[in-house]
Write an enzyme that holds these catalytic residues in place. Sequence first.
Site, PDB file in Angstrom:
ATOM      1  N   HIS A 190      12.507   3.755 -30.342  1.00 12.60           N
ATOM      2  CA  HIS A 190      11.312   4.480 -30.792  1.00 12.60           C
ATOM      3  C   HIS A 190      11.765   5.740 -31.526  1.00 12.60           C
ATOM      4  CE1 HIS A 190       8.134   2.018 -28.985  1.00 12.60           C
ATOM      5  NE2 HIS A 190       9.038   1.761 -28.048  1.00 12.60           N
ATOM      6  N   ASP A 266       9.910  -7.837 -23.220  1.00 11.41           N
ATOM      7  CA  ASP A 266       8.906  -6.807 -23.531  1.00 11.41           C
ATOM      8  C   ASP A 266       7.517  -7.342 -23.185  1.00 11.41           C
ATOM      9  OD1 ASP A 266       7.888  -4.378 -24.315  1.00 11.41           O
ATOM     10  OD2 ASP A 266       8.285  -4.630 -26.446  1.00 11.41           O
TER      11      ASP A 266
END
Length: 377
Positions: A190, A266
Amino acid sequence: MTRTLKGRIVTPAGVVDGSLLIAPDGRIAAIEGRHLPAERVREPGAPLLLPGFIDLHVHGAGGRDIMEGGDAALQVARRHAQHGTTALLATTMTAPIEDLRTSLAPVGELCRSGAAGAARVLGIHLEGPYINAAKLGAQPPYARPVSLDELKELHELAPVRLLTLAPEVPGNMEAIPLLTAAGFRVQIGHTSGTYEQGVQALEQGALGFTHLFNAMTPLQHRMPGMVGAALAHAQYAEVIPDLLHVHPGAIRAALRSIPCLYCVTDSTAATGMPDGEYRLGRQAVTKCLGGVRLADGTLAGSTLTMDRALRNLVDVVGVELQDAARRVSTFAAEFLGLADRGRLAPGAWADVVVLDRDLRVQEVFVEGGSIDVPHAR
């Protein structure tokens, strides 16, 4: 009483056609039989025995989200175990500290006590909040720099085995050596960071990359970005092989560049559920057409399970089965420093997934205990 499983056993030394003996303490007592050439492993006639899958990035499944707290992590671990996952990290979202406390406290108890019929929860992957607010992806807007005091408090609630951070956020780069010295494993993710910042973060002690290619600066020939840093320098990185997050060709490129590229799901609460609306931390997400997205269309985790990840690696990406087994199990164990999981060998935990020749789950064993697999009946 010793239990015996028979089939074609994928071991670190190759494929053995024979028997795997499980001792009463839940560990592998012995593996007996004759070695087979790799090309014969999927021939008809015997089931396949692989190391149980290890998933270091799990947000949810079966309508439950790790951030709920309560028994959510237990129910998520049970659902993933039915698909061959024998150990996992419960993964958080970027959130205020009070939400993280609610999530981590019951996970800590589950880590200490374990639970029958479920994957072993090894600890926490703190995916947020120490990320870049400009690269949230599906994370809620609560990003902030690393706080060692906050991290210590969370670690006391549940063992934080892995954390994701953006090294370019002020203070985060300097925190990496402190985090690694304290025993935390750090991944880069991120992030809007540059190639140079990625290389520096690795030099400071970061060990890998969170969902490679996603929510990070891409590879361009004059600005190689964080993806370029991973491809040029990383030993480890996660990848989500659901064929939505990453094209098979990009996975092939990463396989040629990163020696210990390993798979994660995920996965979200929508995993194993019908199309509709679900929660991902404080976000509302929608499952439709096999994917999970925010209202603006941003991918928001996945509905992937590790057995599907294995099949995608083998049948779509073209990875040989023994190598694929390492990438859904062994490398993740090695990344966490676990010598007794992620491999079928005497002395290791008897974490075993039994597959048919189409790589469909038939039986699962967690530390020698059998898991109910409803879809295999």
